[in-house]
Structures are given as structure tokens and as C-alpha cells.
Design a protein around this motif. Structure first.
Motif, PDB file in Angstrom:
ATOM      1  N   LYS A 102      69.566 110.344   5.673  1.00 21.29           N
ATOM      2  CA  LYS A 102      69.081 109.017   6.073  1.00 21.29           C
ATOM      3  C   LYS A 102      67.740 109.140   6.781  1.00 21.29           C
ATOM      4  CE  LYS A 102      70.314 104.694   8.015  1.00 21.29           C
ATOM      5  NZ  LYS A 102      69.598 103.814   7.154  1.00 21.29           N
ATOM      6  N   ILE A 103      66.815 108.318   6.371  1.00 20.34           N
ATOM      7  CA  ILE A 103      65.483 108.303   6.961  1.00 20.34           C
ATOM      8  C   ILE A 103      65.333 106.990   7.711  1.00 20.34           C
ATOM      9  CG2 ILE A 103      63.014 108.350   6.460  1.00 20.34           C
ATOM     10  CD1 ILE A 103      63.695 110.014   3.980  1.00 20.34           C
TER      11      ILE A 103
ATOM     12  N   THR B 181      63.959 102.567   4.679  1.00 21.00           N
ATOM     13  CA  THR B 181      64.845 103.556   5.289  1.00 21.00           C
ATOM     14  C   THR B 181      65.070 104.759   4.387  1.00 21.00           C
ATOM     15  OG1 THR B 181      66.808 102.452   4.435  1.00 21.00           O
ATOM     16  CG2 THR B 181      66.054 101.844   6.657  1.00 21.00           C
ATOM     17  N   ARG B 182      64.715 104.664   3.138  1.00 17.49           N
ATOM     18  CA  ARG B 182      64.942 105.746   2.183  1.00 17.49           C
ATOM     19  C   ARG B 182      63.753 105.841   1.224  1.00 17.49           C
ATOM     20  NH1 ARG B 182      70.040 107.570   2.143  1.00 17.49           N
ATOM     21  NH2 ARG B 182      69.888 108.401   0.057  1.00 17.49           N
TER      22      ARG B 182
ATOM     23  N   GLN C 219      63.756 104.719  -5.168  1.00 12.02           N
ATOM     24  CA  GLN C 219      64.519 105.352  -6.247  1.00 12.02           C
ATOM     25  C   GLN C 219      63.613 106.095  -7.227  1.00 12.02           C
ATOM     26  OE1 GLN C 219      67.749 105.633  -6.583  1.00 12.02           O
ATOM     27  NE2 GLN C 219      67.779 106.521  -8.620  1.00 12.02           N
TER      28      GLN C 219
ATOM     29  N   ARG D  64      62.579 109.369  -5.725  1.00 10.42           N
ATOM     30  CA  ARG D  64      63.680 110.337  -5.682  1.00 10.42           C
ATOM     31  C   ARG D  64      63.886 110.969  -7.057  1.00 10.42           C
ATOM     32  NH1 ARG D  64      68.572 107.361  -3.329  1.00 10.42           N
ATOM     33  NH2 ARG D  64      67.269 105.541  -3.423  1.00 10.42           N
TER      34      ARG D  64
END
Length: 88
Positions: free
Chosen positions: A8-9, A22-23, A26, A29
Motif C-alpha cells: 500500500k502506498i 494511493t497505488r 493499473q 503496474r
């Protein structure tokens, strides 16, 4: 290196109107994972750090340590540290 992709960021709390995310998005990633699958470790790490900066993501100390350990093994910590220093 895959370990820190799922951590978790936290929000960057500097500006209420631009708190960031917060992430990792997509698409980023997926891009990082594709680089990892092709054994492009340095490119994956550079893309991850560039995304952290572009998306204004404040990273936890745990993530910083993972990035530091990984980048030191690749002998690129000095460059990476300069890139992410405002997001620690």
C-alpha cells in the motif's frame, strides 16, 4: 522486486487539491510486471520510480528500503535516490 508492487502506498498530503493516488495506476503496474517478466530489472525499477514521481505518490519507508536495496544491487541507487527523494 515484485514484492513492493503490492505494498500500500500512501497519499501525498501536501496539497488537498492534488493528493495523487494511493497505488500505482493499473497500466503502470502491468508495464512494470512486463519488464520484470522479460528480466529488464533496471527498466522496471526506473519505470516504477518515474510513475511515483509523475503520479505524486508518497512512498512508505518500507517501500523506500525495498527500492534502495534493489537499486543498490544494480548499482543505480544514487540516480534513483535523486529521482524519488521528494516522495519519501
Amino acid at each position: 522486486m515484485k514484492l513492493f508492487l503490492g505494498i500500500k502506498i500512501n497519499h501525498r498530503k501536501e496539497d488537498k487539491n492534488n493528493i495523487g493516488t494511493t497505488r500505482l495506476p493499473q497500466k503502470d503496474r502491468i508495464t512494470v510486471l512486463e519488464y520484470l517478466e522479460h528480466r529488464e530489472w533496471g527498466v522496471a525499477l526506473e519505470h516504477l520510480c518515474a510513475t511515483i514521481c509523475e503520479e505524486n505518490i508518497l512512498i512508505s519507508e518500507n517501500v523506500v528500503h525495498l527500492i534502495k536495496d534493489t537499486s543498490q544491487q544494480m548499482d543505480i541507487w544514487d540516480e534513483i535516490k535523486e529521482e524519488i527523494k521528494d516522495f519519501i
